[in-house]
Scaffold this motif. Sequence first.
Motif, PDB file in Angstrom:
ATOM      1  N   TRP A   1      10.238  43.978   8.542  1.00  0.00           N
ATOM      2  CA  TRP A   1       9.436  43.702   9.734  1.00  0.00           C
ATOM      3  C   TRP A   1      10.310  43.126  10.841  1.00  0.00           C
ATOM      4  CZ3 TRP A   1       8.503  38.971  12.142  1.00  0.00           C
ATOM      5  CH2 TRP A   1       7.551  39.006  13.178  1.00  0.00           C
ATOM      6  N   TYR A   2      11.146  42.173  10.509  1.00  0.00           N
ATOM      7  CA  TYR A   2      12.014  41.563  11.519  1.00  0.00           C
ATOM      8  C   TYR A   2      12.983  42.596  12.103  1.00  0.00           C
ATOM      9  CZ  TYR A   2      15.744  39.077  13.755  1.00  0.00           C
ATOM     10  OH  TYR A   2      16.689  38.690  14.674  1.00  0.00           O
TER      11      TYR A   2
ATOM     12  N   GLU B   1      12.534  45.676  12.581  1.00  0.00           N
ATOM     13  CA  GLU B   1      11.808  46.505  13.545  1.00  0.00           C
ATOM     14  C   GLU B   1      11.461  45.716  14.806  1.00  0.00           C
ATOM     15  OE1 GLU B   1       8.409  48.370  11.779  1.00  0.00           O
ATOM     16  OE2 GLU B   1       9.580  49.130  10.094  1.00  0.00           O
ATOM     17  N   THR B   2      11.137  44.454  14.626  1.00  0.00           N
ATOM     18  CA  THR B   2      10.695  43.606  15.738  1.00  0.00           C
ATOM     19  C   THR B   2      11.843  43.215  16.662  1.00  0.00           C
ATOM     20  OG1 THR B   2       8.971  42.701  14.340  1.00  0.00           O
ATOM     21  CG2 THR B   2       9.511  41.450  16.299  1.00  0.00           C
ATOM     22  N   LYS B   3      13.030  43.001  16.118  1.00  0.00           N
ATOM     23  CA  LYS B   3      14.112  42.439  16.919  1.00  0.00           C
ATOM     24  C   LYS B   3      14.552  43.332  18.082  1.00  0.00           C
ATOM     25  CE  LYS B   3      18.177  43.695  14.213  1.00  0.00           C
ATOM     26  NZ  LYS B   3      19.273  43.149  13.430  1.00  0.00           N
TER      27      LYS B   3
ATOM     28  N   ALA C   1      12.690  44.487  20.247  1.00  0.00           N
ATOM     29  CA  ALA C   1      11.898  44.088  21.414  1.00  0.00           C
ATOM     30  C   ALA C   1      12.572  42.961  22.200  1.00  0.00           C
ATOM     31  CB  ALA C   1      10.503  43.668  20.979  1.00  0.00           C
TER      32      ALA C   1
ATOM     33  N   PRO D   1       8.395  39.549  21.650  1.00  0.00           N
ATOM     34  CA  PRO D   1       7.685  38.983  20.498  1.00  0.00           C
ATOM     35  C   PRO D   1       7.456  37.485  20.694  1.00  0.00           C
ATOM     36  CG  PRO D   1       9.554  40.313  19.795  1.00  0.00           C
ATOM     37  CD  PRO D   1       9.659  40.153  21.280  1.00  0.00           C
TER      38      PRO D   1
ATOM     39  N   TYR E   1       6.106  33.996  14.593  1.00  0.00           N
ATOM     40  CA  TYR E   1       5.317  34.183  13.383  1.00  0.00           C
ATOM     41  C   TYR E   1       5.130  32.849  12.672  1.00  0.00           C
ATOM     42  CZ  TYR E   1       9.719  33.923  10.813  1.00  0.00           C
ATOM     43  OH  TYR E   1      10.918  33.502  10.293  1.00  0.00           O
TER      44      TYR E   1
ATOM     45  N   TYR F   1      10.823  32.289  21.018  1.00  0.00           N
ATOM     46  CA  TYR F   1      10.362  32.900  19.775  1.00  0.00           C
ATOM     47  C   TYR F   1      10.007  31.764  18.820  1.00  0.00           C
ATOM     48  CZ  TYR F   1      10.101  36.321  16.002  1.00  0.00           C
ATOM     49  OH  TYR F   1       9.676  37.130  14.987  1.00  0.00           O
TER      50      TYR F   1
ATOM     51  N   ASP G   1       2.736  36.763  16.446  1.00  0.00           N
ATOM     52  CA  ASP G   1       2.721  38.193  16.142  1.00  0.00           C
ATOM     53  C   ASP G   1       2.312  38.486  14.708  1.00  0.00           C
ATOM     54  OD1 ASP G   1       3.741  38.858  18.723  1.00  0.00           O
ATOM     55  OD2 ASP G   1       5.729  38.283  18.031  1.00  0.00           O
ATOM     56  N   ALA G   2       2.613  37.553  13.790  1.00  0.00           N
ATOM     57  CA  ALA G   2       2.371  37.841  12.380  1.00  0.00           C
ATOM     58  C   ALA G   2       2.296  36.558  11.572  1.00  0.00           C
ATOM     59  CB  ALA G   2       3.485  38.724  11.833  1.00  0.00           C
TER      60      ALA G   2
END
Length: 182
Positions: free
Chosen positions: A12-13, A15-17, A19, A32, A35, A137, A159-160
């Motif tokens: 997940w991270y 994919e998120t990073k 952004a 983001p 979380y 973040y 976000d999560a």
Amino acid sequence: EQIGGNQYFKEWYDETKFAFDPEAKQYGVPMPKGYLSLGAPGVAKSMFAEAIAADLNVPLVFLDMSRLLSKFVGESERNIDQAINIIKQIAPCVLLIDEVEKALGGYKSSNASDSGTLARVFGKILNLLADNDNGIYTIMTSNNVKDLPPELTRAGRLDAIFYFALPTEEEREAIFDLHLNK
């Protein structure tokens, strides 16, 4: 890569990073917000915050609520305002609020116990989370989900939410391999 286990979170991270990249902002991708990580003590919740700050090459800011709260009238609110202003000036950064349930868990009884000081401080933190467009973040950790204020997990603030379980046998082997190879 230096932390074993938690593969789902790592994916997940990863994919998120993307952004966080300046190009993503040019294309209108929102930054983001962060979380919440839940789980028993010692399952790498705080360690991931350190690793993410290093991976993003930004400062890690630790918000220690026990150092902000004061017995003097108005001092706690002034301290949290100063802390938030400093965090905004440092941004982009990773903000770690460790064991958030211990820091903010008593806000509901705040009016009876401390004349509403903790409730006001909590409100300022909620505003920071909700109005976060400064590249902060936020990573919050919690050992006890039942003591968490529900307002922290409202949509739009984070976000999560991830549960960090005790490592499986396979994950323990990966953790041992990492440490033994050092």
